[in-house]
Scaffold this motif. Structure first.
Motif, PDB file in Angstrom:
ATOM      1  N   LEU A 147     -18.261 -18.463   0.116  1.00  0.00           N
ATOM      2  CA  LEU A 147     -16.816 -19.066   0.496  1.00  0.00           C
ATOM      3  C   LEU A 147     -16.942 -20.601   1.012  1.00  0.00           C
ATOM      4  CD1 LEU A 147     -14.058 -17.918   1.164  1.00  0.00           C
ATOM      5  CD2 LEU A 147     -14.907 -17.343   3.129  1.00  0.00           C
ATOM      6  N   VAL A 148     -18.124 -21.005   1.815  1.00  0.00           N
ATOM      7  CA  VAL A 148     -18.139 -22.342   2.148  1.00  0.00           C
ATOM      8  C   VAL A 148     -18.463 -23.193   0.813  1.00  0.00           C
ATOM      9  CG1 VAL A 148     -19.778 -23.545   3.315  1.00  0.00           C
ATOM     10  CG2 VAL A 148     -19.155 -21.399   4.415  1.00  0.00           C
ATOM     11  N   GLU A 201     -17.110 -22.944  -2.035  1.00  0.00           N
ATOM     12  CA  GLU A 201     -15.945 -22.978  -2.659  1.00  0.00           C
ATOM     13  C   GLU A 201     -15.102 -24.040  -2.348  1.00  0.00           C
ATOM     14  OE1 GLU A 201     -14.739 -20.977  -5.480  1.00  0.00           O
ATOM     15  OE2 GLU A 201     -13.079 -22.311  -5.218  1.00  0.00           O
ATOM     16  N   SER A 206     -11.804 -23.376  -0.153  1.00  0.00           N
ATOM     17  CA  SER A 206     -11.461 -22.914   1.279  1.00  0.00           C
ATOM     18  C   SER A 206     -11.472 -24.173   2.077  1.00  0.00           C
ATOM     19  CB  SER A 206     -12.802 -22.227   1.820  1.00  0.00           C
ATOM     20  OG  SER A 206     -13.557 -21.690   0.810  1.00  0.00           O
ATOM     21  N   THR A 225      -7.795 -25.199   1.861  1.00  0.00           N
ATOM     22  CA  THR A 225      -6.750 -24.428   2.868  1.00  0.00           C
ATOM     23  C   THR A 225      -7.125 -24.713   4.224  1.00  0.00           C
ATOM     24  OG1 THR A 225      -8.487 -22.559   2.665  1.00  0.00           O
ATOM     25  CG2 THR A 225      -6.634 -22.312   1.220  1.00  0.00           C
ATOM     26  N   ILE A 226      -8.108 -25.277   4.839  1.00  0.00           N
ATOM     27  CA  ILE A 226      -8.255 -25.661   5.907  1.00  0.00           C
ATOM     28  C   ILE A 226      -7.812 -26.943   6.194  1.00  0.00           C
ATOM     29  CG2 ILE A 226     -10.134 -26.219   7.932  1.00  0.00           C
ATOM     30  CD1 ILE A 226     -11.820 -23.961   7.198  1.00  0.00           C
ATOM     31  N   VAL A 249      -4.407 -19.164   2.437  1.00  0.00           N
ATOM     32  CA  VAL A 249      -5.415 -18.019   2.207  1.00  0.00           C
ATOM     33  C   VAL A 249      -4.985 -17.048   1.558  1.00  0.00           C
ATOM     34  CG1 VAL A 249      -6.865 -16.833   3.460  1.00  0.00           C
ATOM     35  CG2 VAL A 249      -6.645 -18.942   4.291  1.00  0.00           C
ATOM     36  N   LEU A 266      -6.274 -18.246  -1.987  1.00  0.00           N
ATOM     37  CA  LEU A 266      -7.666 -17.968  -2.103  1.00  0.00           C
ATOM     38  C   LEU A 266      -8.063 -16.306  -2.218  1.00  0.00           C
ATOM     39  CD1 LEU A 266      -9.631 -19.812   0.684  1.00  0.00           C
ATOM     40  CD2 LEU A 266      -9.870 -19.784  -1.676  1.00  0.00           C
ATOM     41  N   THR A 299      -9.970 -15.290  -5.680  1.00  0.00           N
ATOM     42  CA  THR A 299     -11.182 -14.844  -5.689  1.00  0.00           C
ATOM     43  C   THR A 299     -11.647 -13.537  -6.134  1.00  0.00           C
ATOM     44  OG1 THR A 299     -11.233 -15.919  -3.555  1.00  0.00           O
ATOM     45  CG2 THR A 299     -13.212 -14.665  -3.791  1.00  0.00           C
ATOM     46  N   GLN A 313     -14.974  -9.306   1.185  1.00  0.00           N
ATOM     47  CA  GLN A 313     -14.057 -10.565   1.093  1.00  0.00           C
ATOM     48  C   GLN A 313     -13.065 -10.538   1.908  1.00  0.00           C
ATOM     49  OE1 GLN A 313     -13.862 -13.064  -0.701  1.00  0.00           O
ATOM     50  NE2 GLN A 313     -15.765 -13.316  -1.413  1.00  0.00           N
ATOM     51  N   GLN A 362     -12.152 -13.557   4.437  1.00  0.00           N
ATOM     52  CA  GLN A 362     -10.743 -14.413   4.089  1.00  0.00           C
ATOM     53  C   GLN A 362      -9.926 -14.607   5.461  1.00  0.00           C
ATOM     54  OE1 GLN A 362     -10.288 -16.120   1.305  1.00  0.00           O
ATOM     55  NE2 GLN A 362     -11.146 -15.104  -0.047  1.00  0.00           N
ATOM     56  N   LEU A 383     -11.599 -16.957   7.642  1.00  0.00           N
ATOM     57  CA  LEU A 383     -11.140 -18.144   7.153  1.00  0.00           C
ATOM     58  C   LEU A 383      -9.737 -18.644   7.583  1.00  0.00           C
ATOM     59  CD1 LEU A 383     -11.954 -20.732   5.331  1.00  0.00           C
ATOM     60  CD2 LEU A 383     -10.422 -19.463   3.599  1.00  0.00           C
TER      61      LEU A 383
END
Lengths: 231, 301
Positions: free
Chosen positions: A12-13, A15, A18, A21-22, A55, A59, A63, A90, A94, A97
């Protein structure tokens, strides 16, 4: 399970999505945050809703649909570990996240921008939980019916824009035509944004809006579970 | 001891019969080949045996377990390499092996597999950056990381170059030598001929033959040829030799067609009659010929 969680977290990190989206909601917050009054109760709820929406709609479906498309779920079902575990891991990641993105927004807004933060925590948590559940449910439904990762991504993005528009994430809801703003309150993202905004303004969450989010979360999750294919 | 026993297995998809009541058994420690063109039920059969699909009829026992009812127990004991599966682009080779090892109660040391499958220098490479051959070797290593009693390998060497295929075959022989029973799904004749102890030939949802590769080849009553250059004497006497079906002469080049072990009889007849020949060639019969004879068509169309 622990190793699966660690590996999925690393993935995830790694990708780029992610990070996106942050950073996107943070970017919007910083750009607009520097030119709005200190007591503002609109911008921060907007950016929080953007983060959760990204997210959930971008995401989560991409995913999960990619995992199915690449046969990863099928490959897992030949091992002692059930593919269901991967989905659970997952979804939890998420969620982490989404929480991280929102925490970062609150931290930056609360410190650097000196924005108004609500004093009552419980309504914020309830709104966040219901809003996230509703958005994740939609993401799951997209993942359930999309034939592959690319389609899931496309559908997610395609749904995101009208939903974000109706939800008042493109412009503040009070600048929108009344009819659109009313419709928007019955969309999951709109109900989420409005609830946060009410809480930010010091009011109690509107039970109708909480109900709207809960209804979306439950009904769409059931549909997603019904339509989900493992391969 | 039979490791896998399949009896009267049937499977239908949307009213279409894919498996027509097939039966076979796989013995402990052998490499069992499942050969046939695409769409003849090979993969469906293996997926039923692995417990990925529920049969419509018949019984399956793998290591004495029912793949559906005892699935959890069985999955500890089998290793699977599936066709058309990928890993996440960004997972590193060692992470994938370490992760899959963690799924099993008694896994193998994945570092050994890394060495054995020539992936040691790719340890930290991401899956998306691997070549086709490296990915394939990683999948095989992942199928073996749980220390399985039975390994299912579906289209083992697809996408590998000839050298990598040979290398893969050698390692598969080592896998068998270590006591693992291997079920090999393939549409490559040379691979099956080289590796398999026994082969089930699939065609249209049935098993049309089940034998050793040599047995399949010998069982075929197809014509084949031998050719040579005539130095002295006359080749016409060869048409009387048992098994010979035709002799054609073009200048000093002679082509003899026949069935069964006619080549030995022909060379004996030549020696007896003091006919001197050069450049003697006998077309070796292959599994390809056996396959054509069994199914009426070639695999490589």
């Amino acid at each position: 399970m622990t190793k699966l969680t660690v590996v999925e977290l690393k993935l995830l990190v790694r990708e780029p999505g992610s990070m996106f989206t942050i950073l996107l909601p943070l970017f919007i917050l910083v750009i607009f945050g520097s030119s709005i009054p200190p007591g503002d109760t609109v911008l921060l709820p907007m950016t929080l809703a953007i983060a959760v929406g990204l997210v959930g709609l971008y995401l989560v479906p991409t995913t999960l649909a990619t995992y199915r498309e690449r046969g990863i779920l099928r490959r897992l079902s030949t091992t002692p570990v059930r593919p269901r575990n991967l989905l659970i891991v997952q979804l939890l990641l998420q969620l982490v996240l989404a929480v991280t993105a929102c925490a970062l927004l609150l931290a930056v807004a609360g410190t650097i921008l000196g924005a108004h933060l609500p004093t009552r925590v419980v309504p914020v948590v309830v709104a966040f939980a219901l809003g996230t559940a509703a958005m994740f449910a939609i993401g799951l439904l997209i993942a359930a019916v999309a034939p592959n990762g690319r389609t899931a991504n496309g559908v997610g993005v395609l749904l995101y824009f009208p939903m974000a528009f109706l939800a008042g994430l493109m412009q503040p809801a009070d600048k929108m035509p009344v009819i659109l703003a009313r419709i928007g309150e019955y969309t999951p993202l709109g109900a989420f944004r409005q609830t946060l905004q009410d809480v930010w303004a010091g009011a109690s969450p509107n039970p109708l809006l909480l109900g709207v989010m809960a209804a979306y979360a439950v009904i769409i999750s059931v549909a997603a579970a019904k339509f989900f294919r493992w391969e | 001891m039979a490791v896998i026993e399949v009896t009267d297995l049937t499977k239908r998809y949307a009213g279409q019969t894919v498996l027509n009541g097939i039966s076979f058994s796989v013995e402990e420690g052998e490499i069992f080949g499942i050969l046939g063109p695409n769409g003849t039920g090979k993969t469906t059969t293996v997926e039923c045996v692995e417990g990925l699909r529920r049969p419509d009829g018949g019984t399956i026992r793998v290591l004495g377990l029912d793949p559906i009812k005892d699935g959890r127990e069985l999955r500890e004991l089998i290793g699977v390499q599936l066709q058309h599966t990928q890993l996440p682009e960004n997972i590193k080779v060692w992470e994938a092996l370490d992760l899959y090892a963690s799924f099993y109660a008694n896994p193998r040391d994945w570092r050994e597999l890394l060495e054995q499958w020539g992936l040691a220098d790719k340890r930290n490479a991401r899956f998306g950056k691997l070549s086709g051959g490296q990915k394939q070797r990683l999948f095989i290593a992942l199928a073996l990381v749980g220390n399985p009693k039975v390994a299912f390998l579906d289209e083992l060497t697809t996408g590998l170059d000839p050298q990598a295929r040979r290398a893969t075959w050698e390692v598969i022989k080592q896998v068998r030598a270590s006591g693992v029973t291997v079920v090999l799904v393939s549409h490559f004749m040379d691979e099956v001929e080289e590796l398999c102890d026994r082969v089930a030939v699939f065609d249209g949802g049935d098993i049309v033959a089940l034998d050793t590769p040599a047995g399949l080849i010998d069982g075929v009553d197809a014509e084949h040829q031998m050719r040579f250059r005539l130095m002295t004497g006359d080749a016409s006497l060869l048409s009387e030799v048992p098994g010979v079906t035709g002799v054609t002469t073009k200048g000093d080049q002679v082509v003899v067609t026949g069935r069964g072990d006619f080549a030995t009889a022909v060379t004996a007849a030549l020696a007896r009659n003091h006919v001197m020949v050069a450049d003697l060639r006998i077309d070796k019969r292959t599994l390809d010929d056996a396959f054509v004879a069994l199914t009426g068509r070639s695999l490589h169309l």
